[in-house]
Design a protein around this motif. Structure first.
Motif, PDB file in Angstrom:
ATOM      1  N   SER A  87       0.871  -1.183   0.003  1.00 29.23           N
ATOM      2  CA  SER A  87      -0.030  -0.037  -0.089  1.00 29.23           C
ATOM      3  C   SER A  87       0.870   1.135  -0.076  1.00 29.23           C
ATOM      4  N   ASP A  88       0.492   2.291  -0.632  1.00 26.52           N
ATOM      5  CA  ASP A  88       1.150   3.580  -0.700  1.00 26.52           C
ATOM      6  C   ASP A  88      -0.007   4.557   0.119  1.00 26.52           C
ATOM      7  N   MET A  89       0.331   4.649   1.356  1.00 25.32           N
ATOM      8  CA  MET A  89      -0.606   5.393   2.149  1.00 25.32           C
ATOM      9  C   MET A  89      -1.343   6.694   1.682  1.00 25.32           C
ATOM     10  N   LEU A  90      -0.024   7.454   1.228  1.00 27.85           N
ATOM     11  CA  LEU A  90      -0.235   8.886   1.009  1.00 27.85           C
ATOM     12  C   LEU A  90      -0.519   9.174  -0.506  1.00 27.85           C
ATOM     13  N   ALA A  91      -0.747   8.265  -1.339  1.00 30.52           N
ATOM     14  CA  ALA A  91      -1.269   8.286  -2.603  1.00 30.52           C
ATOM     15  C   ALA A  91      -2.280   7.609  -3.126  1.00 30.52           C
ATOM     16  N   ASP A  92      -3.044   6.974  -2.222  1.00 33.14           N
ATOM     17  CA  ASP A  92      -4.470   6.187  -2.505  1.00 33.14           C
ATOM     18  C   ASP A  92      -3.942   5.157  -3.483  1.00 33.14           C
ATOM     19  N   ALA A  93      -3.186   4.382  -3.425  1.00 32.27           N
ATOM     20  CA  ALA A  93      -2.603   3.581  -4.433  1.00 32.27           C
ATOM     21  C   ALA A  93      -1.994   2.195  -3.761  1.00 32.27           C
ATOM     22  N   ILE A  94      -2.151   1.132  -4.249  1.00 37.71           N
ATOM     23  CA  ILE A  94      -1.528  -0.261  -4.094  1.00 37.71           C
ATOM     24  C   ILE A  94      -0.747  -0.692  -5.233  1.00 37.71           C
ATOM     25  N   TYR A  95       0.376  -0.851  -5.058  1.00 40.42           N
ATOM     26  CA  TYR A  95       1.152  -1.686  -6.028  1.00 40.42           C
ATOM     27  C   TYR A  95       1.444  -3.176  -6.016  1.00 40.42           C
ATOM     28  N   VAL A 124      -3.755  -0.613  -8.252  1.00 46.56           N
ATOM     29  CA  VAL A 124      -4.720   0.312  -8.285  1.00 46.56           C
ATOM     30  C   VAL A 124      -4.843   1.489  -7.497  1.00 46.56           C
ATOM     31  N   LYS A 125      -5.100   2.637  -8.279  1.00 47.10           N
ATOM     32  CA  LYS A 125      -5.010   3.884  -7.643  1.00 47.10           C
ATOM     33  C   LYS A 125      -6.549   4.519  -7.653  1.00 47.10           C
ATOM     34  N   ASN A 126      -7.248   4.834  -6.438  1.00 49.18           N
ATOM     35  CA  ASN A 126      -8.522   5.058  -6.401  1.00 49.18           C
ATOM     36  C   ASN A 126      -8.804   5.833  -4.913  1.00 49.18           C
ATOM     37  N   ALA A 127      -9.292   7.087  -5.143  1.00 55.34           N
ATOM     38  CA  ALA A 127      -9.543   7.908  -3.872  1.00 55.34           C
ATOM     39  C   ALA A 127     -10.553   7.199  -2.908  1.00 55.34           C
ATOM     40  N   VAL A 128     -11.301   6.378  -3.402  1.00 60.16           N
ATOM     41  CA  VAL A 128     -12.110   5.620  -2.417  1.00 60.16           C
ATOM     42  C   VAL A 128     -11.355   4.790  -1.436  1.00 60.16           C
ATOM     43  N   LEU A 129      -9.944   4.447  -1.841  1.00 62.71           N
ATOM     44  CA  LEU A 129      -9.124   3.897  -0.765  1.00 62.71           C
ATOM     45  C   LEU A 129      -8.795   4.528   0.289  1.00 62.71           C
ATOM     46  N   ALA A 130      -9.034   5.844   0.154  1.00 64.94           N
ATOM     47  CA  ALA A 130      -8.717   6.808   1.454  1.00 64.94           C
ATOM     48  C   ALA A 130      -7.566   6.787   2.391  1.00 64.94           C
ATOM     49  N   SER A 131      -6.343   6.712   1.686  1.00 66.66           N
ATOM     50  CA  SER A 131      -5.078   6.410   2.523  1.00 66.66           C
ATOM     51  C   SER A 131      -5.216   5.146   2.934  1.00 66.66           C
ATOM     52  N   ARG A 133      -9.571 -11.673  -2.970  1.00 68.63           N
ATOM     53  CA  ARG A 133      -9.574 -10.340  -2.845  1.00 68.63           C
ATOM     54  C   ARG A 133      -8.497  -9.764  -1.853  1.00 68.63           C
ATOM     55  N   LEU A 134      -8.195  -8.494  -1.725  1.00 70.52           N
ATOM     56  CA  LEU A 134      -7.439  -7.755  -1.130  1.00 70.52           C
ATOM     57  C   LEU A 134      -8.272  -7.046   0.146  1.00 70.52           C
ATOM     58  N   ILE A 135      -7.971  -7.443   1.194  1.00 68.54           N
ATOM     59  CA  ILE A 135      -8.694  -6.674   2.366  1.00 68.54           C
ATOM     60  C   ILE A 135      -7.896  -5.342   2.736  1.00 68.54           C
ATOM     61  N   VAL A 136      -8.592  -4.299   2.627  1.00 71.56           N
ATOM     62  CA  VAL A 136      -7.701  -2.774   2.881  1.00 71.56           C
ATOM     63  C   VAL A 136      -8.258  -2.270   4.105  1.00 71.56           C
ATOM     64  N   LEU A 147      -9.105  -9.098  -6.946  1.00 70.85           N
ATOM     65  CA  LEU A 147      -7.704  -9.376  -7.550  1.00 70.85           C
ATOM     66  C   LEU A 147      -7.841  -9.533  -9.098  1.00 70.85           C
ATOM     67  N   ALA A 148      -9.075  -9.889  -9.717  1.00 71.36           N
ATOM     68  CA  ALA A 148      -9.022 -10.080 -11.017  1.00 71.36           C
ATOM     69  C   ALA A 148      -9.608  -8.592 -11.780  1.00 71.36           C
ATOM     70  N   THR A 149     -10.618  -8.041 -11.105  1.00 73.79           N
ATOM     71  CA  THR A 149     -11.229  -6.858 -11.951  1.00 73.79           C
ATOM     72  C   THR A 149     -10.613  -5.515 -11.212  1.00 73.79           C
ATOM     73  N   LYS A 150     -10.021  -5.569 -10.053  1.00 72.58           N
ATOM     74  CA  LYS A 150      -9.535  -4.258  -9.531  1.00 72.58           C
ATOM     75  C   LYS A 150     -10.546  -3.497  -8.907  1.00 72.58           C
ATOM     76  N   ALA A 151     -11.737  -4.113  -8.876  1.00 75.15           N
ATOM     77  CA  ALA A 151     -12.958  -3.151  -8.567  1.00 75.15           C
ATOM     78  C   ALA A 151     -12.637  -3.090  -6.937  1.00 75.15           C
ATOM     79  N   VAL A 152     -13.079  -1.752  -6.490  1.00 76.17           N
ATOM     80  CA  VAL A 152     -12.859  -1.420  -4.986  1.00 76.17           C
ATOM     81  C   VAL A 152     -14.278  -1.527  -4.585  1.00 76.17           C
ATOM     82  N   SER A 153     -14.521  -1.923  -3.295  1.00 81.20           N
ATOM     83  CA  SER A 153     -15.658  -1.959  -2.692  1.00 81.20           C
ATOM     84  C   SER A 153     -15.670  -1.757  -1.164  1.00 81.20           C
TER      85      SER A 153
END
Length: 286
Positions: free
Chosen positions: A140-148, A159-166, A176-179, A203-209
């Protein structure tokens, strides 16, 4: 940025509450230097602990890894040196991957020798790590709303998505990844304009929920899953939560502020690094 990151260490002074009845402390190991992550190594029958030693965002060369036995005894205080501010870790293919600000360190799991460094392009503040069933590693990249995602030693933006919220804690759970999200609008004292919660990334679609019932309830740090339960820490309050689908997060243990990236044996034990106290606590779960 340096001031923002440093303030996390200065703004988390408080008084501990008594642990809830649902989790009991087995042992507590001390003498660490800002332990940020405690990773269970099943093959090695041990716990690996990352020590930041200073500013969590400064490349100062002070960071190192330690090894604990499963009964809480320090096996090797300085197992791997030469890091800056190591945080989350993951095991894949006989190697240990360690998040270290904007890089990922790769350590030989047998010897503890640092074998390589992976530069992660555009990374800001890498934090927690996990590995999926295929051996791919996520950070996780906490200050970029991203996961590598890292395959071998090749990083890519997953994935980079503002919904990830830090996004802070990450844990691979099946498909799936639990975040664990810290929250939106991080302030100078690391409080947030909007608290974080628990999410899932396919993990397959990269959809965030967002996980139902676990939205916007706390500024979360580490996360693990055991069976059908998810456990997450809130660093600033020192709280350990448990969540199951269809319910709401419940408090199962409370510490002083500083509970960070937790680890688990996958059965009934959780390892909690207490960053501000220089300790690691082992909890048994009901």
């Amino acid at each position: 940025m340096k001031t923002l990151i440093t303030s996390i260490l200065l703004a988390v002074i408080g008084i501990a509450a008594a642990p809830a009845a649902q989790a009991g402390e087995i042992w507590r190991a001390s003498g660490f230097e800002q332990p940020e992550s405690a990773l269970f190594d099943a093959a090695g029958k041990r716990i690996i602990v990352s020590n930041i030693v200073g500013n969590p965002g400064e490349a100062d060369g002070n960071g190192y890894l330690s090894v604990l036995s499963l009964d809480g005894k320090v096996v090797t205080r300085h197992w791997t040196d030469g890091m800056d501010a190591p945080k989350g870790m993951a095991i894949s293919g006989g190697r240990l991957y360690v998040a270290d600000i904007t890089k990922v360190r790769v350590v030989d799991l047998a010897s503890g020798r640092l074998v390589s460094t992976i530069d992660v392009p555009n990374a800001v503040f890498l934090n927690d790590m996990t590995a999926d069933a295929s051996g791919k590693v996520y950070v996780s990249d906490m200050l970029a709303d991203a996961i590598y995602r890292i395959d071998g030693e090749t990083p890519e933006l997953f994935v980079k998505n503002a919904v990830l919220a830090s996004p802070n804690g990450v844990f691979a759970d099946g498909n799936r990844l639990i975040v664990a999200s810290w929250g939106k609008g991080i302030k100078s004292d690391f409080s947030t304009a909007e608290p974080g919660g628990l999410l899932a990334v396919d993990l397959a679609t990269k959809a965030v929920s967002q996980l139902p019932g676990a939205q916007k309830f706390a500024d979360l740090d580490g996360v693990v899953a055991i069976g059908d339960s998810i456990y997450a820490t809130a660093y600033v309050t020192g709280t350990l939560y448990r969540y199951t689908a269809g319910g709401k997060p419940e408090v199962v243990a409370s510490f002083r502020p500083g509970s960070a990236d937790i680890g688990t044996d996958g059965k009934s034990t959780i390892y909690v690094p207490l960053m501000n106290e220089g300790e690691v606590a082992a909890l048994t779960l009901d």
